[in-house]
Design a protein around this motif. Structure first.
Motif: not given
Length: 920
Positions: A255-266
């Motif tokens: 996901s884009k969360m993984h690619c941009f190194r952003i912690s995924e939110s609920a």
């Protein structure tokens, strides 16, 4: 099949469009604002006038109607006050306008926003938060309740209940990989804002009006933006931005969360107040509706058109019908049983014929598409260098994916190429995830479209079809793995990872090993294997230490422009007043998200690895003095692997003391300045040199006397930039550090942190340790007798303890004038807490002891030590301080020049939330 080119699409999206600021480069223009809610900005500001007729031709996608105003209201186009009682309001996006301004409206309605997105990219929503005086991107209402915000792209906030109505995002808005167009955003501009075209004011302090390019900062009226040059040069940030065409990241399963190194939110919880969706339940035919296909009613007027508008379905209303959904007959278990049965309901007209006393009165209507024998399908080209946005084809029951490709190629100028080199893609443009699927050549498209409509009409409006070239993409994912034991060989790291995760030899190879950092970079030649390793690494611990996994992009350094010097940004969200989280979001929007790294997620090493082949770059460190030292230490260890071995480092101080930031003119601490102006200051900064020092800690030798040997520790090396304290100074830092570790939530402001320092200092007033009897000092191989002191401090910069001058400004013939690049350290003593307070108050200076380039300190007892604000208790033994390699290049902020007030080129009123929460 009859083919028809869409003139409307050409007017909005084609390469030869006369509207340079079109949604091709900014599909979310007008989709919301990041400013405070002005009077009359929502639908509550007006009521429909009985018998009123809708105005004439409206702007793209808007559903305008006349309303009677009940409170002071301003026009969203010209920002002027609407005199009288009548105004024009869009039922969908709440755009308010004068009647005379309607024909000039260029801002598209959110109902057509998904169709205007050229390259759909999923949003990266962070955790919920409160955003004062901000607007929702979908309904333009103020965000009073907790809302969501995209962390990586240029999207405003939106209320969580409207998440599924938000169109997908796009990151770069360009048709040609080497050409970028203005990224226009509607905003609440400052009083000094002036239009770039007509030079008149375009301020809008009370309402959403005027547009600004998010990249170059050009401001204009929405009407004037259409006549400006479409190409955006990124303005002052041109050389600092990492060009999107120079970044490659293959991430099919990430996901884009993984690619941009952003912690995924609920995900947002359903069922909130004001939600219009029904939970998923069986429908005629046994299919399950996605949210957004039901419309709750309290009475039964004709609502077909209103329902389609509410869910942003812009097709012909005559192609749909309403079916009644009856209530369950009983409560409890009967209710559950009724939901599980298939109900064959009648249409709205059938329901209207029933008597008023019927017990089958429906509680909801379901929007259904009527059966169709043919469809008009929009086909988008998957390549960007094309003159039209899409073409339309008529699809019959015999139409397959292969015949559609054969028909569409001549319309897109590819008639000379065979259809066997192309394929048809189905793309679901969700706001949280964009899903792509390759259709088989024999796939019947009409049946495919009917199946999607049976699932959800909303899903049909978010599904798009692309014709793309068949390319054999070789999967290659760079996976960074950190947290491993340091000091091992590549073979040992390979064995350790194979034992923990069962690496597949033919698919996984180790491309880089950072032994001193305990990290490796894996090259994975299979998407499924990369996803498995990523999830497994995050759940694995080695020697009771959790591992870190990051998906890293590749920077194509050969494609970088000659004058490009991108900025590598490190942000520590835990420093000082915890302002780093908002800065992360702001810098990801102003720059390429792939050049912004969060230090709590893998440290500085992933950023330096990504930029290892970039020939010239600069570094911006957002954090305290300890964070700066952390980045500089990592830079020294990987310097020999970098193409640019001496990048200059700038500081955005977020810590409590920020002494190095003070010396380099970056200020006492970040207080909410506009991130755009911070980047400009970095671009204008001057390069200076600074000494770096190595401290060897050897606790293996006995000190003798009363200081008996404790458990011996292995020798270790730490690096120093600012100062090293032994004794009372380090003891206060250690007490503060322990208090922050116990209750980190209380340390949210710089003022509170300094108050804690004062409190722990007062507790030490009555303590006397006699440090001069517990240590021995040698300077340049000469023994130095220490006076009666409680603290010994080695200083490299003329600032200590939040800006105090510990050495003093008095001239002394015995010592040279201190400089941070002279290769010398100054040694100063303090007699206690009272003396330290007097130094910070400017009443006294420290006790000058020595000046030199080589020091040996012998600790006879376990003694508190701190280096650049990082404290610990050091066991008895030796401390050797000496110069460390080459000097580092730092950036010193240029002295401010007086500017004329209201300069639109320099004024940057960004709509993004300032870290202090003020509306800009």
């Amino acid at each position: 099949m009859a083919a028809a080119a869409e003139s409307g699409a050409r007017a909005w999206l084609s390469g030869g469009s006369p509207r340079p600021g079109s949604p091709t480069s900014s599909p979310e223009l007008g989709a919301g604002s990041r400013s405070r809610l002005g009077p009359g900005s929502g639908p509550g500001s007006g009521i429909e006038r009985p018998g009123a007729r809708p105005p004439g031709p409206s702007a793209p996608g808007h559903s305008f109607r006349k309303v009677t105003l009940t409170k002071p209201t301003f026009c969203h186009l010209c920002s002027d006050f609407i005199w009288g009682l009548a105004g024009i309001l869009c039922d969908v996006c709440n755009f308010m306008s004068h009647e005379k301004c309607v024909k000039h409206v260029k801002t598209p309605c959110t109902s057509v926003a998904p169709s205007l997105v050229r390259v759909p990219v999923a949003h990266c929503f962070g955790p919920r938060g409160h955003y004062k005086r901000k607007f929702c991107a979908v309904c333009r209402k103020g965000l009073e309740a907790p809302a969501l915000r995209c962390e990586a792209a240029r999207s405003p906030r939106l209320c969580a209940l409207r998440l599924q109505r938000l169109p997908p995002c796009h990151l770069d808005g360009h048709r040609d990989p080497d050409t970028h167009h203005h990224h226009w955003r509607e905003g609440n501009l400052s009083s000094g804002a002036r239009c770039e075209f007509c030079r008149k004011t375009c301020s809008s302090s009370d309402v959403l009006a005027g547009v600004r390019c998010e990249w170059c900062g050009v401001q204009a009226h929405s009407v004037c933006s259409a006549v400006l040059t479409p190409e955006c040069t990124f303005g002052r940030l041109r050389t600092m931005v990492l060009p999107p065409a120079c970044v490659r990241l293959l991430s099919r399963n990430f996901s884009k969360m993984h690619c941009f190194r952003i912690s995924e939110s609920a995900a947002p919880e359903p069922g909130g107040a004001g939600e219009k969706e029904l939970p998923c339940r069986p429908t005629p035919g046994g299919s399950c509706r996605a949210p957004g296909t039901a419309w709750l009613l309290s009475h039964r007027p004709p609502l077909q058109e209103a329902a389609l508008r509410a869910y942003y379905i812009t097709e012909d209303p005559q192609a749909f019908q309403l079916q009644a959904l009856p209530p369950p007959t009983q409560a409890g278990d009967a209710d559950t049983e009724a939901l599980g049965k298939v109900w064959s309901g009648g249409t709205a007209e059938d329901e209207g014929s029933r008597g008023p006393g019927s017990r089958d009165v429906p509680e909801a209507w379901v929007i259904r598409a009527l059966p169709r024998t043919q469809e008009v399908l929009k086909i988008y080209p998957a390549w960007l260098k094309v003159g039209v946005a899409y073409v339309s084809l008529r699809v019959t029951p015999q139409s397959t994916a292969q015949t559609v490709v054969l028909e569409v190629l001549p319309l897109l100028g590819r008639q000379d190429e065979g259809p066997e080199g192309f394929q048809l893609l189905e793309v679901l443009m969700g706001s949280r995830q964009v899903q792509r699927m390759v259709l088989a050549d024999e796939e019947l498209l009409l049946g495919r479209l009917q199946a999607i409509r049976q699932t959800s009409l909303r899903q049909m409006s978010q599904t798009r079809f692309y014709v793309a070239e068949r390319r054999a993409v070789a999967p290659r994912v760079s996976l960074f793995v950190g947290g491993l034991p340091p000091g091992l060989s590549p073979q040992e790291y390979s064995s350790l990872l194979d034992e923990a995760m069962s690496l597949k030899a033919g698919l996984v190879s180790m491309s880089h090993v950072y032994s001193s950092q305990g990290a490796v970079v894996l090259d994975v030649a299979c998407f499924a294997e990369a996803e498995r390793l990523y999830m497994l690494v995050r759940d694995t611990a080695v020697h009771s230490r959790p591992l870190t996994a990051l998906v890293l992009p590749d920077v194509l350094h050969t494609k970088l422009p000659p004058d490009c010097c991108p900025l590598l940004v490190f942000v520590n969200p835990k420093s000082g007043g915890l302002k780093g989280r908002d800065l992360l979001c702001s810098f990801r929007k102003l720059l390429n998200p792939h050049q912004v790294f969060e230090l709590t997620n893998g440290g500085p090493l992933p950023g330096f690895h990504v930029f290892s082949q970039v020939p010239c770059f600069r570094v911006l460190v957002c954090g305290g003095d300890g964070t700066v030292g952390w980045v500089l230490a990592t830079l020294e260890e990987v310097r020999h692997r970098l193409a640019c071995q001496e990048p200059a480092v700038a500081i955005l101080p977020l810590g409590t003391g920020n002494d190095l930031g003070r010396v380099l003119r970056w200020g006492a601490g970040y207080s909410g300045e506009d991130p755009f102006s911070v980047l400009l200051s970095v671009d204008e900064a001057d390069a200076v040199l600074m000494d770096r020092w190595t401290i060897l800690l050897d606790a293996q030798e006995a000190g003798g006397g009363e200081g008996s040997v404790v458990d011996a520790e292995p020798p270790k090396i730490v690096h120093m930039s600012n100062y090293c304290g032994i004794g009372i100074d380090a003891e206060l830092s250690l007490d503060f550090h322990q208090a922050r570790e116990e209750e980190p939530g209380k340390f949210t402001s710089r003022l509170h942190n300094k108050g804690v320092y004062v409190r722990v200092g007062l507790q030490k007033l009555s303590q006397a340790r006699g440090l001069h009897r517990e240590i021995r000092l040698q300077v340049e191989q000469q023994e130095v007798e220490l006076p009666s002191i409680e603290g010994l401090i080695f200083i490299n910069i003329p600032s200590w303890g939040s800006g105090a001058d510990l050495w003093g400004s008095d001239s002394d013939s015995k010592f040279e004038k201190p400089r941070m690049d002279d290769g010398l350290l100054e040694v100063v003593g303090v007699t206690g807490v009272v003396h330290m307070g007097q130094v910070q108050g400017g009443l006294r200076s420290g006790i000058r002891i020595a000046q030199g380039s080589y020091f040996r300190v012998t600790l006879l007892k376990a003694t508190p030590v701190q280096v650049d604000g990082e404290p610990w208790v050091q066991a008895p033994g030796h401390m050797i301080i000496s110069a460390a390699g080459p000097k580092v290049h730092m950036l010193r902020k240029a002295k401010q020049k007086p500017r004329k007030a209201g300069n639109p080129r320099d004024a940057r009123v960004d709509g993004e939330p300032a870290p202090e929460g003020d509306s800009k």
